[in-house]
Design a protein around this motif. Structure first.
Motif, PDB file in Angstrom:
ATOM      1  N   UNK A 276       0.834  -1.200   0.000  1.00 28.78           N
ATOM      2  CA  UNK A 276       0.000   0.000   0.000  1.00 28.78           C
ATOM      3  C   UNK A 276       0.870   1.252   0.000  1.00 28.78           C
ATOM      4  N   UNK A 277       0.198   2.412  -0.075  1.00 23.57           N
ATOM      5  CA  UNK A 277       0.840   3.708   0.080  1.00 23.57           C
ATOM      6  C   UNK A 277       0.097   4.496   1.160  1.00 23.57           C
ATOM      7  N   UNK A 278       0.709   5.549   1.697  1.00 22.44           N
ATOM      8  CA  UNK A 278       0.031   6.342   2.724  1.00 22.44           C
ATOM      9  C   UNK A 278      -1.250   6.984   2.188  1.00 22.44           C
ATOM     10  N   UNK A 279      -2.185   7.175   3.089  1.00 23.02           N
ATOM     11  CA  UNK A 279      -3.429   7.864   2.737  1.00 23.02           C
ATOM     12  C   UNK A 279      -3.137   9.292   2.291  1.00 23.02           C
ATOM     13  N   UNK A 280      -3.824   9.700   1.242  1.00 19.84           N
ATOM     14  CA  UNK A 280      -3.795  11.081   0.790  1.00 19.84           C
ATOM     15  C   UNK A 280      -5.170  11.395   0.206  1.00 19.84           C
ATOM     16  N   UNK A 281      -5.794  12.439   0.686  1.00 25.99           N
ATOM     17  CA  UNK A 281      -7.174  12.742   0.282  1.00 25.99           C
ATOM     18  C   UNK A 281      -7.305  12.958  -1.217  1.00 25.99           C
ATOM     19  N   UNK A 282      -6.249  13.435  -1.861  1.00 24.58           N
ATOM     20  CA  UNK A 282      -6.325  13.725  -3.292  1.00 24.58           C
ATOM     21  C   UNK A 282      -5.842  12.569  -4.152  1.00 24.58           C
ATOM     22  N   UNK A 283      -4.721  11.945  -3.773  1.00 27.62           N
ATOM     23  CA  UNK A 283      -4.095  10.962  -4.654  1.00 27.62           C
ATOM     24  C   UNK A 283      -4.281   9.512  -4.223  1.00 27.62           C
ATOM     25  N   UNK A 284      -4.622   9.265  -2.970  1.00 28.11           N
ATOM     26  CA  UNK A 284      -4.786   7.886  -2.477  1.00 28.11           C
ATOM     27  C   UNK A 284      -5.840   7.857  -1.363  1.00 28.11           C
ATOM     28  N   UNK A 285      -7.105   8.159  -1.719  1.00 19.23           N
ATOM     29  CA  UNK A 285      -8.126   8.338  -0.679  1.00 19.23           C
ATOM     30  C   UNK A 285      -8.771   7.047  -0.181  1.00 19.23           C
ATOM     31  N   UNK A 345     -11.163  -2.783   6.680  1.00 19.80           N
ATOM     32  CA  UNK A 345     -10.550  -1.753   5.855  1.00 19.80           C
ATOM     33  C   UNK A 345      -9.277  -1.289   6.543  1.00 19.80           C
ATOM     34  N   UNK A 346      -8.217  -1.119   5.769  1.00 22.65           N
ATOM     35  CA  UNK A 346      -6.932  -0.686   6.325  1.00 22.65           C
ATOM     36  C   UNK A 346      -6.463   0.571   5.613  1.00 22.65           C
ATOM     37  N   UNK A 347      -6.191   1.608   6.388  1.00 25.04           N
ATOM     38  CA  UNK A 347      -5.662   2.866   5.879  1.00 25.04           C
ATOM     39  C   UNK A 347      -4.411   3.207   6.665  1.00 25.04           C
ATOM     40  N   UNK A 348      -3.276   3.310   6.001  1.00 25.86           N
ATOM     41  CA  UNK A 348      -2.040   3.682   6.682  1.00 25.86           C
ATOM     42  C   UNK A 348      -1.838   5.185   6.517  1.00 25.86           C
ATOM     43  N   UNK A 349      -1.751   5.885   7.651  1.00 27.37           N
ATOM     44  CA  UNK A 349      -1.614   7.343   7.632  1.00 27.37           C
ATOM     45  C   UNK A 349      -0.237   7.747   8.155  1.00 27.37           C
ATOM     46  N   UNK A 350       0.403   8.624   7.446  1.00 28.21           N
ATOM     47  CA  UNK A 350       1.684   9.175   7.871  1.00 28.21           C
ATOM     48  C   UNK A 350       1.392  10.321   8.837  1.00 28.21           C
ATOM     49  N   UNK A 399      22.844  -8.154   2.593  1.00 32.20           N
ATOM     50  CA  UNK A 399      22.168  -7.823   1.335  1.00 32.20           C
ATOM     51  C   UNK A 399      21.007  -6.875   1.625  1.00 32.20           C
ATOM     52  N   UNK A 400      20.930  -5.786   0.878  1.00 28.09           N
ATOM     53  CA  UNK A 400      19.868  -4.801   1.039  1.00 28.09           C
ATOM     54  C   UNK A 400      18.708  -5.130   0.093  1.00 28.09           C
ATOM     55  N   UNK A 401      17.541  -5.407   0.660  1.00 27.19           N
ATOM     56  CA  UNK A 401      16.367  -5.716  -0.148  1.00 27.19           C
ATOM     57  C   UNK A 401      15.407  -4.538  -0.273  1.00 27.19           C
ATOM     58  N   UNK A 402      15.679  -3.463   0.432  1.00 30.70           N
ATOM     59  CA  UNK A 402      14.808  -2.293   0.341  1.00 30.70           C
ATOM     60  C   UNK A 402      15.020  -1.610  -1.001  1.00 30.70           C
ATOM     61  N   UNK A 403      13.937  -1.223  -1.656  1.00 20.26           N
ATOM     62  CA  UNK A 403      14.022  -0.688  -3.016  1.00 20.26           C
ATOM     63  C   UNK A 403      14.069   0.829  -3.065  1.00 20.26           C
ATOM     64  N   UNK A 404      13.195   1.485  -2.276  1.00 17.15           N
ATOM     65  CA  UNK A 404      13.054   2.932  -2.436  1.00 17.15           C
ATOM     66  C   UNK A 404      12.759   3.620  -1.108  1.00 17.15           C
ATOM     67  N   UNK A 405      13.262   3.057  -0.016  1.00 17.12           N
ATOM     68  CA  UNK A 405      12.996   3.653   1.283  1.00 17.12           C
ATOM     69  C   UNK A 405      11.613   3.339   1.808  1.00 17.12           C
ATOM     70  N   UNK A 406      11.020   2.255   1.320  1.00 18.61           N
ATOM     71  CA  UNK A 406       9.699   1.855   1.808  1.00 18.61           C
ATOM     72  C   UNK A 406       9.787   1.286   3.221  1.00 18.61           C
ATOM     73  N   UNK A 407       8.661   1.323   3.925  1.00 19.43           N
ATOM     74  CA  UNK A 407       8.580   0.726   5.249  1.00 19.43           C
ATOM     75  C   UNK A 407       8.028  -0.693   5.147  1.00 19.43           C
ATOM     76  N   UNK A 408       8.404  -1.531   6.117  1.00 25.44           N
ATOM     77  CA  UNK A 408       7.811  -2.866   6.263  1.00 25.44           C
ATOM     78  C   UNK A 408       7.349  -3.055   7.701  1.00 25.44           C
ATOM     79  N   UNK A 409       6.107  -3.453   7.865  1.00 24.63           N
ATOM     80  CA  UNK A 409       5.567  -3.781   9.178  1.00 24.63           C
ATOM     81  C   UNK A 409       5.173  -5.259   9.184  1.00 24.63           C
ATOM     82  N   UNK A 437       6.552   4.968  -0.551  1.00 23.09           N
ATOM     83  CA  UNK A 437       6.438   6.420  -0.445  1.00 23.09           C
ATOM     84  C   UNK A 437       5.190   6.911  -1.188  1.00 23.09           C
ATOM     85  N   UNK A 438       4.718   8.119  -0.858  1.00 22.70           N
ATOM     86  CA  UNK A 438       3.483   8.613  -1.505  1.00 22.70           C
ATOM     87  C   UNK A 438       3.530   8.610  -3.021  1.00 22.70           C
TER      88      UNK A 438
END
Length: 444
Positions: A276-285, A345-350, A399-409, A437-438
């Motif tokens: 997923x990506x963080x919630x954004x009212x305009x781009x990821x509501x 429903x799951x919404x991840x908010x920054x 070995x670094x598996x992170x691609x773009x600074x994403x988070x993993x929970x 990232x957004x």
């Protein structure tokens, strides 16, 4: 998008063991039966992560009950039974059947097992078998042998029809010798969508979700001793039942985070990584939708780290009062009882909006020598605490598996025994939630 993760998993997981050459004769017959039967349904486009639907323009499906093998992350190979698409390969769990509410659904069951079997559809009214009301079956002495009409062993068949009921998530499963056959893997998911609203979980407008972020967690467990007894045609003392493997969609961690249709898991097609990506009212509501199903014999208290989830339905019933008032609620623990389904429903908010320049975290990242970097020689942490930032230093050989600074929970069963592979921790009923990232994460 998941290429780096896939490569990492191929290093984490031992190569699947060679399947046993001494499979019973009835397994060979089962495989032949699966291969020669036609398949009227089709599969929707396979996403790398998320729900994969089996669909049919006529809402007609053909399933074959047969035996086959799955692999576990510790190198074991376990004999299972399952429902698979007729004409396809063995798979665990059975295919996810997706229909609209009010549709007339037909499910043809072909039985390649050495004993009678059946399918029940909890939550679906007035199920017919062979055009007649599906009925329990008894043996000659009057003892109940099946909760519904069966297909005879070694090539028998029956056809079930019903009108899809209320929108929601439902199990389908064997109704015959349930303790044994459900443990062996005879279960799958039925998703009933609101007519004309494929982007809602139910008829309520507040159940709206992002169709590209729909996930299904089929929770189950395996006692390998019981499966070995069935494989060898022996009886099993069910008072000695002891689950050793715990699964999401027929896989245990770390296989759970592999993509759908991973090449090294040919009989376990469904992953459970949430992306997923963080919630954004305009781009990821819109929220992600997670459908939980319990095909086991005990409750599974599922716990997502880093975010709560909004419980909106159980067993095909929206969380609402008599007058339609919203009774959904937010929780950090989703407790799913045996035979139950739960939709969230799951919404991840920054919430903090940390930024290295405008809003720095007031705690310094520990020096590398004071960190535990892993697991093993792998890491998914970018060594930079800010979402979307990379470039942190790693110890030699990691070995670094992170691609773009994403988070993993982590998301896992909070009954910690259920987060193990035969007692080994950080396995079992566990997966990851990936937050990009957004702006998203560019393809590698």
């Amino acid at each position: 998008m998941l290429g780096t993760l896939v490569t990492a998993l191929s290093r984490l997981r031992p190569a699947p063991p060679r399947l046993r050459r001494t499979a019973p004769l009835f397994l060979v017959a089962a495989i032949v039966a699966v291969l020669i039967l036609p398949a009227p349904q089709s599969r929707a486009a396979t996403p790398e992560a998320g729900l994969e639907c089996e669909v049919s323009a006529s809402n007609s499906f053909s399933l074959t009950a047969a035996g086959g093998y799955i692999s576990t992350p510790d190198g074991n190979s376990i004999f299972m039974w399952s429902f698979g698409n007729s004409g396809g390969v063995f798979q665990l769990p059975g295919p996810t059947l997706c229909v609209e509410s009010g549709a007339k659904v037909t499910v043809a069951l072909h039985n390649a097992l050495p004993e009678p079997t059946s399918i029940i559809f909890p939550g679906q009214p007035q199920v017919l078998a062979g055009g007649q009301p599906a009925q329990p079956e008894n043996d000659a002495t009057g003892n109940l042998t099946s909760l519904t009409t069966t297909a005879a062993p070694n090539g028998g068949s029956t056809t079930y029809t019903f009108t899809a009921g209320a929108p929601g998530t439902y199990l389908y499963q064997s109704g015959t010798d349930v303790q044994k056959q459900q443990q062996m893997g005879l279960f799958g998911a039925l998703v009933v969508r609101p007519k004309g609203h494929p982007d809602q979980e139910n008829e309520r407008a507040d159940s709206l979700f992002d169709p590209a972020r729909e996930y299904l967690y089929m929770l189950s467990e395996v006692d390998p001793d019981a499966h070995l007894a069935v494989e060898r045609g022996r009886g099993y003392d069910w008072t000695k039942y002891k689950a050793r493997y715990f699964m999401i969609n027929g896989r245990s961690m770390p296989d759970t985070i592999a993509p759908n249709r991973a090449a090294w898991l040919p009989n376990q097609p469904y992953g459970s990584l949430i992306h997923i990506r963080p919630y954004d009212a305009a781009t990821n509501p819109r929220s992600a939708l997670i459908r939980y199903l319990n095909a086991g014999v005990t409750s599974y208290p599922f716990h997502p780290h880093g975010s709560d989830e909004q419980l909106i339905a159980r067993d095909g019933h929206p969380a609402q009062g008599p007058a339609g008032q919203d009774l959904s609620y937010s929780n950090f623990l989703i407790d799913v009882a045996p035979g139950q389904t739960v939709d969230t429903l799951m919404t991840w908010r920054d919430s903090e909006h940390w930024d290295p320049v405008t809003n720095p975290i007031p705690v310094q990242l520990p020096q590398l020598q004071d960190q535990v970097v892993g697991p093993g020689t792998e890491t998914w942490f970018s060594e930079n605490p800010y979402l979307g930032y990379t470039g942190g230093q790693l110890p030699p050989g990691v070995v670094q598996n992170n691609q773009c600074g994403e988070y993993y929970h982590v998301a896992h069963s909070h009954a910690l025994e259920q987060s193990t592979n035969y007692g080994a921790s950080f396995g079992g009923m566990m997966t990851l939630i990936r937050i990009d990232p957004p702006v998203g994460c560019p393809a590698p």
